[in-house]
Design a protein around this motif. Structure first.
Motif, mmCIF file in Angstrom:
data_model
loop_
_atom_site.group_PDB
_atom_site.id
_atom_site.type_symbol
_atom_site.label_atom_id
_atom_site.label_comp_id
_atom_site.label_asym_id
_atom_site.label_seq_id
_atom_site.Cartn_x
_atom_site.Cartn_y
_atom_site.Cartn_z
ATOM 1 N N ARG A 161 0.770 -1.043 -0.037
ATOM 2 C CA ARG A 161 -0.149 -0.031 0.081
ATOM 3 C C ARG A 161 0.832 1.515 0.004
ATOM 4 N NH1 ARG A 161 -3.190 -2.124 5.045
ATOM 5 N NH2 ARG A 161 -1.011 -2.576 5.793
ATOM 6 N N ARG A 162 2.137 1.179 0.429
ATOM 7 C CA ARG A 162 2.939 2.198 0.495
ATOM 8 C C ARG A 162 4.449 1.588 -0.024
ATOM 9 N NH1 ARG A 162 -0.536 2.227 4.358
ATOM 10 N NH2 ARG A 162 1.027 0.991 5.851
ATOM 11 N N THR A 163 4.738 1.687 -1.273
ATOM 12 C CA THR A 163 5.843 1.040 -1.823
ATOM 13 C C THR A 163 7.004 1.716 -1.680
ATOM 14 O OG1 THR A 163 5.831 1.708 -4.149
ATOM 15 C CG2 THR A 163 4.250 -0.247 -3.448
ATOM 16 N N GLY A 164 7.106 2.787 -1.473
ATOM 17 C CA GLY A 164 8.284 3.804 -1.699
ATOM 18 C C GLY A 164 8.944 3.638 -3.021
ATOM 19 N N LEU A 165 8.466 3.256 -4.002
ATOM 20 C CA LEU A 165 9.007 3.141 -5.180
ATOM 21 C C LEU A 165 8.719 4.318 -6.024
ATOM 22 C CD1 LEU A 165 8.104 -0.471 -5.744
ATOM 23 C CD2 LEU A 165 10.527 0.363 -5.316
ATOM 24 N N PRO A 166 9.586 4.639 -6.967
ATOM 25 C CA PRO A 166 9.294 5.870 -7.871
ATOM 26 C C PRO A 166 8.105 5.525 -8.746
ATOM 27 C CG PRO A 166 11.198 4.701 -8.592
ATOM 28 C CD PRO A 166 10.681 3.951 -7.278
ATOM 29 N N ASP A 167 7.379 6.859 -9.180
ATOM 30 C CA ASP A 167 6.332 6.841 -10.150
ATOM 31 C C ASP A 167 6.864 5.997 -11.540
ATOM 32 O OD1 ASP A 167 4.907 8.080 -8.375
ATOM 33 O OD2 ASP A 167 5.121 10.057 -9.296
ATOM 34 N N ALA A 168 5.925 5.326 -12.107
ATOM 35 C CA ALA A 168 6.244 4.903 -13.702
ATOM 36 C C ALA A 168 7.476 4.279 -13.885
ATOM 37 C CB ALA A 168 6.024 6.095 -14.274
ATOM 38 N N ALA A 169 7.558 3.290 -12.753
ATOM 39 C CA ALA A 169 8.844 2.660 -12.670
ATOM 40 C C ALA A 169 8.789 1.340 -13.345
ATOM 41 C CB ALA A 169 9.413 2.389 -11.191
ATOM 42 N N ARG A 195 -7.717 -2.342 0.250
ATOM 43 C CA ARG A 195 -7.189 -3.029 -0.982
ATOM 44 C C ARG A 195 -7.205 -1.974 -2.224
ATOM 45 N NH1 ARG A 195 -11.760 -5.449 0.782
ATOM 46 N NH2 ARG A 195 -10.582 -6.881 1.974
ATOM 47 N N TRP A 196 -8.111 -1.266 -2.231
ATOM 48 C CA TRP A 196 -8.153 -0.170 -3.380
ATOM 49 C C TRP A 196 -7.306 0.852 -3.476
ATOM 50 C CZ3 TRP A 196 -9.779 -3.848 -5.838
ATOM 51 C CH2 TRP A 196 -10.892 -4.806 -5.411
ATOM 52 N N ASP A 197 -6.779 1.273 -2.278
ATOM 53 C CA ASP A 197 -5.632 2.176 -2.191
ATOM 54 C C ASP A 197 -4.165 1.302 -2.517
ATOM 55 O OD1 ASP A 197 -7.132 4.121 -0.882
ATOM 56 O OD2 ASP A 197 -6.862 3.568 1.170
ATOM 57 N N ALA A 198 -4.201 0.077 -2.179
ATOM 58 C CA ALA A 198 -3.078 -0.708 -2.604
ATOM 59 C C ALA A 198 -3.065 -0.691 -4.285
ATOM 60 C CB ALA A 198 -3.004 -1.883 -2.067
ATOM 61 N N LEU A 199 -4.338 -0.929 -4.762
ATOM 62 C CA LEU A 199 -4.381 -1.109 -6.283
ATOM 63 C C LEU A 199 -3.858 0.219 -6.921
ATOM 64 C CD1 LEU A 199 -5.102 -2.684 -8.914
ATOM 65 C CD2 LEU A 199 -7.315 -1.864 -8.384
ATOM 66 N N ALA A 200 -4.439 1.264 -6.248
ATOM 67 C CA ALA A 200 -4.025 2.704 -6.734
ATOM 68 C C ALA A 200 -2.653 2.957 -6.598
ATOM 69 C CB ALA A 200 -4.855 3.849 -5.988
ATOM 70 N N GLU A 201 -1.838 2.345 -5.597
ATOM 71 C CA GLU A 201 -0.207 2.626 -5.330
ATOM 72 C C GLU A 201 0.355 1.650 -6.671
ATOM 73 O OE1 GLU A 201 3.300 3.295 -3.555
ATOM 74 O OE2 GLU A 201 1.850 4.326 -4.128
ATOM 75 N N LEU A 202 -0.174 0.338 -7.095
ATOM 76 C CA LEU A 202 0.434 -0.367 -7.988
ATOM 77 C C LEU A 202 0.217 0.311 -9.477
ATOM 78 C CD1 LEU A 202 -0.700 -3.991 -6.999
ATOM 79 C CD2 LEU A 202 1.147 -2.613 -6.460
#
Length: 263
Positions: A93-101, A117-124
């Motif tokens: 839900r909070r990956t800390g990874l860069p955008d569009a990676a 879960r849908w916040d997690a999907l938005a993060e993906l």
């Protein structure tokens, strides 16, 4: 977040599950290509990470991500011969990874455990590049579909799955909800693939029986109090295992694999 299926045998169970044919078929259907940058979100012990690494080849790159130090250690060991694989400790839900990676973001059997879960999907979606794919693989139901369906086992299995949702918070029908969620997040070309997780026409093999024994054991402390107590819980669990061994019974479980493209 507590992982409700945890047990001393969970790493083995997850690896057997991850290395099943349905995972390869899901990757084939959703168009993973050589050279892609891939995120395996909720990689567990790294069985699917290994599939992904083989698929994209050394010209690609795979990042496995999980919260569990034990699972990440297993995944690193399993994938140590793949120089193009790396691992990242983070919450989906909070990956800390860069955008569009990433070109291809994959997650299997993770959203079902998350209340947000849908916040997690938005993060993906965020970490996937425009034109890249997000692919979510989830079951629909808890794999307790069977026939013949003798009473009282049929009623107990219904109460068992309801208790999972109410007591543990696991959404056993999340698979059917991902299409709508992807559409609301604005993904394009959203498609759903229906796959068998397993079809057992006759007696189950020892691996499947052990998988269910491990599930019942892991969930006992949470579910037995609301299902008549430990003695009744163990009795009905044994009856389900007997059904798995029945050479005249059909048992099956389905997956919904949903893919969408980030605009």
């Amino acid at each position: 977040m507590k992982y409700v299926m945890e047990s001393g045998d969970e790493t083995r169970r997850l690896l057997v599950q991850e290395q099943a044919d349905f995972s390869r078929e899901a990757l084939r259907l959703t168009g993973l290509t050589t050279g892609a940058r891939v995120l395996d979100a909720g990689c567990g012990p790294g069985g699917i990470t290994a599939f992904l690494a083989e698929w994209v080849g050394p010209s690609g790159q795979v990042t496995g991500m999980d919260l569990s130090p034990e699972r990440l250690a297993n995944a690193r060991q399993l994938n140590q011969h793949h120089a193009h694989v790396q691992f990242h400790s983070a919450d989906i839900r909070r990956t800390g990874l860069p955008d569009a990676a990433f070109d291809f973001t994959w997650s299997q059997f993770v959203l079902q455990y998350l209340p947000d879960r849908w916040d997690a999907l938005a993060e993906l979606v965020r970490v996937t590049r425009p034109g890249g794919k997000v692919v979510i693989s989830e079951f629909d139901g808890f794999g307790m579909d069977f026939w013949p369906a003798p009473e009282p086992l049929r009623d107990w299995c219904l109460r068992f799955t309801q208790a999972i949702e109410r007591t543990v918070g696991l959404d056993i029908h999340v698979g059917r909800k991902v299409f709508h969620a992807m559409r609301r997040l604005g993904l394009r070309d959203v498609r759903v693939h229906l796959l068998p997780q397993y079809v057992i026409a006759g007696a189950a093999d020892s691996a499947m029986s052990l998988d269910w024994e491990t599930r019942f054991s892991a969930l006992e402390s949470a579910l037995a109090p609301v299902l008549g107590g430990v003695e009744d819980y163990r009795l009905m669990s044994r009856k389900y295992l007997e059904l798995l061994a029945d050479s005249d019974a059909l048992k099956y479980s389905i997956l919904l694999v949903t893919e969408g493209t980030r605009p």
